[in-house]
Scaffold this motif. Structure first.
Motif, short mmCIF file in Angstrom:
data_model
loop_
_atom_site.label_atom_id
_atom_site.label_comp_id
_atom_site.label_asym_id
_atom_site.label_seq_id
_atom_site.Cartn_x
_atom_site.Cartn_y
_atom_site.Cartn_z
N UNK A 220 -12.32 14.58 -18.40
CA UNK A 220 -10.96 14.26 -18.78
C UNK A 220 -10.63 12.80 -18.56
N UNK A 221 -9.40 12.41 -18.90
CA UNK A 221 -8.98 11.02 -18.70
C UNK A 221 -8.97 10.64 -17.23
N UNK A 222 -9.08 9.33 -16.98
CA UNK A 222 -9.15 8.82 -15.62
C UNK A 222 -7.77 8.37 -15.15
N UNK A 223 -7.34 8.93 -14.03
CA UNK A 223 -6.06 8.58 -13.40
C UNK A 223 -6.35 8.05 -12.01
N UNK A 224 -5.87 6.84 -11.72
CA UNK A 224 -6.02 6.27 -10.39
C UNK A 224 -4.64 6.07 -9.76
N UNK A 225 -4.48 6.62 -8.57
CA UNK A 225 -3.25 6.49 -7.80
C UNK A 225 -3.51 5.55 -6.62
N UNK A 226 -2.67 4.56 -6.45
CA UNK A 226 -2.79 3.62 -5.34
C UNK A 226 -1.51 3.71 -4.50
N UNK A 227 -1.65 3.99 -3.22
CA UNK A 227 -0.48 4.15 -2.35
C UNK A 227 -0.50 3.17 -1.19
N UNK A 228 0.61 2.49 -0.99
CA UNK A 228 0.73 1.55 0.13
C UNK A 228 0.69 2.33 1.44
N UNK A 229 -0.28 2.00 2.29
CA UNK A 229 -0.46 2.71 3.55
C UNK A 229 -0.23 1.82 4.76
N UNK A 230 0.89 1.12 4.80
CA UNK A 230 1.23 0.31 5.98
C UNK A 230 1.85 1.26 7.01
N UNK A 231 1.04 1.65 7.98
CA UNK A 231 1.44 2.72 8.90
C UNK A 231 2.57 2.30 9.83
N UNK A 232 2.68 1.04 10.09
CA UNK A 232 3.88 0.49 10.74
C UNK A 232 3.96 -0.98 10.38
N UNK A 270 -5.91 20.16 -12.71
CA UNK A 270 -5.63 19.47 -13.96
C UNK A 270 -6.92 18.85 -14.51
N UNK A 271 -7.09 18.86 -15.82
CA UNK A 271 -8.34 18.38 -16.41
C UNK A 271 -8.38 16.86 -16.52
N UNK A 272 -8.58 16.22 -15.39
CA UNK A 272 -8.67 14.76 -15.39
C UNK A 272 -9.58 14.32 -14.25
N UNK A 273 -9.93 13.04 -14.29
CA UNK A 273 -10.72 12.43 -13.22
C UNK A 273 -9.76 11.63 -12.34
N UNK A 274 -9.62 12.07 -11.13
CA UNK A 274 -8.63 11.50 -10.21
C UNK A 274 -9.30 10.60 -9.19
N UNK A 275 -8.69 9.46 -8.97
CA UNK A 275 -9.09 8.58 -7.86
C UNK A 275 -7.83 8.20 -7.10
N UNK A 276 -7.91 8.23 -5.79
CA UNK A 276 -6.80 7.82 -4.93
C UNK A 276 -7.29 6.72 -4.01
N UNK A 277 -6.59 5.59 -4.01
CA UNK A 277 -6.92 4.46 -3.15
C UNK A 277 -5.74 4.19 -2.22
N UNK A 278 -6.02 4.13 -0.93
CA UNK A 278 -4.99 3.86 0.07
C UNK A 278 -5.46 2.74 0.99
N UNK A 279 -4.89 1.54 0.88
CA UNK A 279 -5.14 0.52 1.90
C UNK A 279 -4.30 0.85 3.14
N UNK A 280 -4.97 1.19 4.23
CA UNK A 280 -4.30 1.67 5.44
C UNK A 280 -4.40 0.61 6.53
N UNK A 281 -3.23 0.10 6.95
CA UNK A 281 -3.18 -0.99 7.92
C UNK A 281 -1.95 -0.83 8.79
N UNK A 282 -1.92 -1.60 9.89
CA UNK A 282 -0.67 -1.90 10.59
C UNK A 282 -0.44 -3.40 10.48
N UNK A 283 0.79 -3.78 10.20
CA UNK A 283 1.16 -5.19 10.17
C UNK A 283 1.74 -5.53 11.54
N UNK A 284 0.88 -6.05 12.41
CA UNK A 284 1.23 -6.23 13.82
C UNK A 284 1.31 -7.70 14.19
N UNK A 285 1.82 -7.93 15.39
CA UNK A 285 1.92 -9.29 15.94
C UNK A 285 0.88 -9.45 17.04
#
Length: 460
Positions: A220-232, A270-285
């Motif tokens: 199936x079609x390619x769907x890529x989901x990108x989610x902001x993962x700034x945990x704090x 669902x008949x598709x090719x799913x990719x999920x990308x999550x950059x997971x970080x903390x923005x700390x001092x």
């Protein structure tokens, strides 16, 4: 309460959903004693109002829920969910339902009203269960609710228990449950694999920054989901004031939303090719924090001048979007709690989004109304491109002037998606006060509208 309907075989209490205009005629068909009782209680069928009808033994013969007027319903959504918490414990079956209502939407609202975050304290929750109405796809609604519950749980968990390590564990667990492939690139390996912006933002955090990558589906079609993962998000060296930092456990709301959506997509097969990308970080001092006036080079070779370390979300998304675009998926979606400017523009209840496709915008607008998941199209206003070009580098991560902050953030992200069909959601991820089906706390936005739109958008 689980995200599920009561079994159809359960002993049920009839529930009559009545509009204000239909109350008199409906009461006229009741036994005299019940009609007199309902009148004595002052029941007016106002939106969310509840009354119980007794039987001859002093038990509950039936329940009545007000459906108000069209004008009042236009001011909200999930109207029966407003009545559900007021009902005593039991299992209810809808016996009367107005033509003006949407049974599937109201049934989903009842399921969503059953959510309660109980990780740290048993808080009770909804006692009334509902048998799925006839002619609704109960399994689909339960799957959508379960995906939303995952999103809410992830957002509601504080950063002490939902840092990059825990977000990775949640993503890996989701992949394992659905036989999806999963990889994680952590720490200095981000530099080796050319993700310099993700590394720069997260290198000062107590847990290593990382890029999470989930893949599922072979046809199936390619769907890529990108989610902001700034945990704090402390804001980094441009430290946020206390009032702005208080809700920053929700700054991974984009990641939580795409993971909830991914769960729904995989469960529904669902008949598709799913990719999920999550950059997971903390923005700390810390001594390793990236600094104002630093110039960083992104994965796609663009240089970025850092004029505010609190505009970090677009940086980690940039590397992830550049990676996603290299495969040229049929649809690329980013979801992020990205800008305060979006909240100023449309408030907390509406998810603004950006796309260059008029067709996609038309479909998404229609499904948003159908799914009671409000979204609003914002413009990729190309003349504002000059606002994100500082001169000393290709891009400015935080242009001054105070104008069009959500638009310029979206234009920044668009520089990293090449010619791939793209939609960006600038969500809030938080319900500020209790509302029907949406208790105060973390909430998904845009996911249901997008899910309903995918078949037409991707022609599957």
């Amino acid at each position: 309460m689980p995200a599920s309907f009561a079994p159809a075989t359960a002993r049920t209490i009839p529930l009559h959903v009545i509009e204000e205009s239909a109350l008199a005629s409906w009461c006229a068909a009741l036994p005299d004693a019940q009609a007199a009782w309902l009148k004595a209680t002052g029941f007016s069928a106002a939106l969310g109002e509840v009354a119980l009808l007794p039987d001859t033994q002093g038990g509950i013969s039936a329940a009545v829920a007000g459906f108000g007027t069209a004008a009042k319903r236009a001011r909200g959504r999930f109207h029966i969910a407003a009545a559900a918490p007021k009902l005593p414990e039991g299992t209810y079956r809808i016996a009367t339902f107005p033509e003006a209502g949407d049974p599937a939407q109201e049934a989903l609202g009842w399921l969503l009203a059953g959510y309660c975050f109980t990780r740290y304290r048993d808080r009770g929750g909804l006692k009334a269960r509902l048998v799925a109405p006839d002619d609704v796809d109960a399994a689909r609604l339960e799957t959508i609710a379960a995906g939303e519950f995952l999103t809410r749980d992830l957002i509601n968990t504080p950063a002490a228990d939902m840092g990059p390590d825990a977000l990775e564990e949640a993503t890996a667990g989701l992949a394992a449950r659905h036989d999806a492939a999963f990889t994680s690139i952590r720490g200095d390996a981000l530099l080796d694999r050319n993700f310099p912006l993700i590394h720069a933002v997260g290198r000062a955090g107590p847990q290593a920054p990382r890029l999470l990558d989930l893949r599922w589906g072979k046809m199936g079609p390619a769907l890529t989901l990108v989610g902001k993962g700034v945990c704090f998000d402390t804001g980094g060296l441009n430290l946020k004031p206390a009032g702005s930092m208080g809700l920053m456990k929700k700054d991974m709301g984009g990641a939580a939303t795409v993971l909830g959506l991914a769960r729904t997509i995989m469960t529904l097969k669902l008949p598709l090719r799913l990719r999920v990308l999550v950059p997971a970080v903390e923005n700390s001092v810390a001594s390793a924090s990236f600094r104002p006036q630093d110039i960083l080079t992104a994965r796609n070779g663009l240089t970025v001048e850092i004029n505010n370390t609190d505009a970090e979300g677009r940086l980690v998304l940039a590397d992830a979007l550049a990676l996603a675009a290299e495969e040229r998926p049929d649809m690329l979606v980013s979801m992020a709690t990205l800008t305060g400017a979006a909240r100023v523009a449309v408030g907390p209840d509406i998810a603004p989004y950006y796309t260059g496709s008029d067709k996609w915008a038309h479909v998404l607008g229609r499904t948003a109304r159908q799914e009671a998941d409000p979204v609003w199209r914002m413009p990729f206003h190309t003349p504002y491109e000059t606002m994100i070009e500082p001169g000393i580098a290709d891009l400015d991560n935080a242009p001054g002037g105070g104008f069009a902050g959500s638009v310029t953030a979206a234009l920044f992200l668009r520089r990293f998606v090449a010619e791939v069909p793209y939609i960006h959601f600038d969500i809030y991820g938080w319900q500020p006060a209790d509302a029907p089906a949406r208790p105060k706390g973390g909430v998904g936005q845009g996911a249901r509208a997008l899910l309903a739109a995918l078949p037409e958008m991707l022609e599957i």
